[in-house]
Design a protein around this motif. Structure first.
Motif, PDB file in Angstrom:
ATOM      1  N   UNK A 242       0.838  -1.205   0.000  1.00 36.51           N
ATOM      2  CA  UNK A 242       0.000   0.000   0.000  1.00 36.51           C
ATOM      3  C   UNK A 242       0.873   1.256   0.000  1.00 36.51           C
ATOM      4  N   UNK A 243       1.888   1.275   0.869  1.00 34.88           N
ATOM      5  CA  UNK A 243       2.776   2.437   0.926  1.00 34.88           C
ATOM      6  C   UNK A 243       3.544   2.606  -0.384  1.00 34.88           C
ATOM      7  N   UNK A 244       3.999   1.495  -0.962  1.00 31.64           N
ATOM      8  CA  UNK A 244       4.695   1.567  -2.254  1.00 31.64           C
ATOM      9  C   UNK A 244       3.780   2.129  -3.334  1.00 31.64           C
ATOM     10  N   UNK A 245       2.534   1.685  -3.351  1.00 34.34           N
ATOM     11  CA  UNK A 245       1.573   2.167  -4.348  1.00 34.34           C
ATOM     12  C   UNK A 245       1.347   3.673  -4.192  1.00 34.34           C
ATOM     13  N   UNK A 246       1.183   4.125  -2.969  1.00 32.52           N
ATOM     14  CA  UNK A 246       0.884   5.537  -2.735  1.00 32.52           C
ATOM     15  C   UNK A 246       2.106   6.440  -2.899  1.00 32.52           C
ATOM     16  N   UNK A 247       3.267   5.869  -2.998  1.00 26.62           N
ATOM     17  CA  UNK A 247       4.461   6.688  -3.220  1.00 26.62           C
ATOM     18  C   UNK A 247       4.389   7.375  -4.589  1.00 26.62           C
ATOM     19  N   UNK A 248       3.802   6.703  -5.575  1.00 24.60           N
ATOM     20  CA  UNK A 248       3.731   7.234  -6.944  1.00 24.60           C
ATOM     21  C   UNK A 248       2.339   7.681  -7.362  1.00 24.60           C
ATOM     22  N   UNK A 249       1.321   7.066  -6.786  1.00 27.31           N
ATOM     23  CA  UNK A 249      -0.041   7.284  -7.265  1.00 27.31           C
ATOM     24  C   UNK A 249      -0.973   7.648  -6.112  1.00 27.31           C
ATOM     25  N   UNK A 250      -2.161   8.013  -6.485  1.00 26.37           N
ATOM     26  CA  UNK A 250      -3.200   8.310  -5.505  1.00 26.37           C
ATOM     27  C   UNK A 250      -4.331   7.311  -5.689  1.00 26.37           C
ATOM     28  N   UNK A 251      -5.127   7.162  -4.642  1.00 20.71           N
ATOM     29  CA  UNK A 251      -6.311   6.316  -4.754  1.00 20.71           C
ATOM     30  C   UNK A 251      -7.554   7.192  -4.628  1.00 20.71           C
ATOM     31  N   UNK A 252      -8.717   6.585  -4.685  1.00 24.28           N
ATOM     32  CA  UNK A 252      -9.959   7.365  -4.621  1.00 24.28           C
ATOM     33  C   UNK A 252     -10.204   7.955  -3.242  1.00 24.28           C
ATOM     34  N   UNK A 253      -9.495   7.457  -2.217  1.00 25.58           N
ATOM     35  CA  UNK A 253      -9.680   7.965  -0.859  1.00 25.58           C
ATOM     36  C   UNK A 253      -8.696   9.079  -0.501  1.00 25.58           C
ATOM     37  N   UNK A 254      -7.709   9.328  -1.350  1.00 18.60           N
ATOM     38  CA  UNK A 254      -6.734  10.392  -1.096  1.00 18.60           C
ATOM     39  C   UNK A 254      -7.408  11.756  -1.212  1.00 18.60           C
ATOM     40  N   UNK A 255      -7.065  12.653  -0.294  1.00 16.97           N
ATOM     41  CA  UNK A 255      -7.631  13.999  -0.350  1.00 16.97           C
ATOM     42  C   UNK A 255      -6.701  14.907  -1.150  1.00 16.97           C
ATOM     43  N   UNK A 256      -7.170  16.091  -1.414  1.00 20.40           N
ATOM     44  CA  UNK A 256      -6.376  17.056  -2.174  1.00 20.40           C
ATOM     45  C   UNK A 256      -5.124  17.490  -1.395  1.00 20.40           C
TER      46      UNK A 256
END
Length: 58
Positions: A17-31
């Motif tokens: 999950x942390x690796x994924x969020x290092x480069x991309x955002x998901x639908x739950x990420x805020x601005x």
């Protein structure tokens, strides 16, 4: 695997999950960059590290 034990599934998932969020955002990420999924993953990894420090590497 070079004599190292494998990570528990939930911990490995938290790291992914942390690796994924290092480069991309998901639908739950805020601005502002906050993501509850990332916070949950970090909390899980911290708890696992505390457990290992108390009970040893298992």
């Amino acid at each position: 695997m070079c004599g190292h034990r494998e990570l528990p599934y939930l911990i490995a998932s938290a790291w992914r999950c942390l690796d994924h969020h290092r480069d991309r955002r998901c639908e739950k990420c805020t601005a502002t960059g906050f993501c509850p999924v990332v916070e949950a993953a970090r909390t899980r990894i911290r708890a696992w590290r505390r457990y290992r420090s108390v009970f040893g590497r298992r």
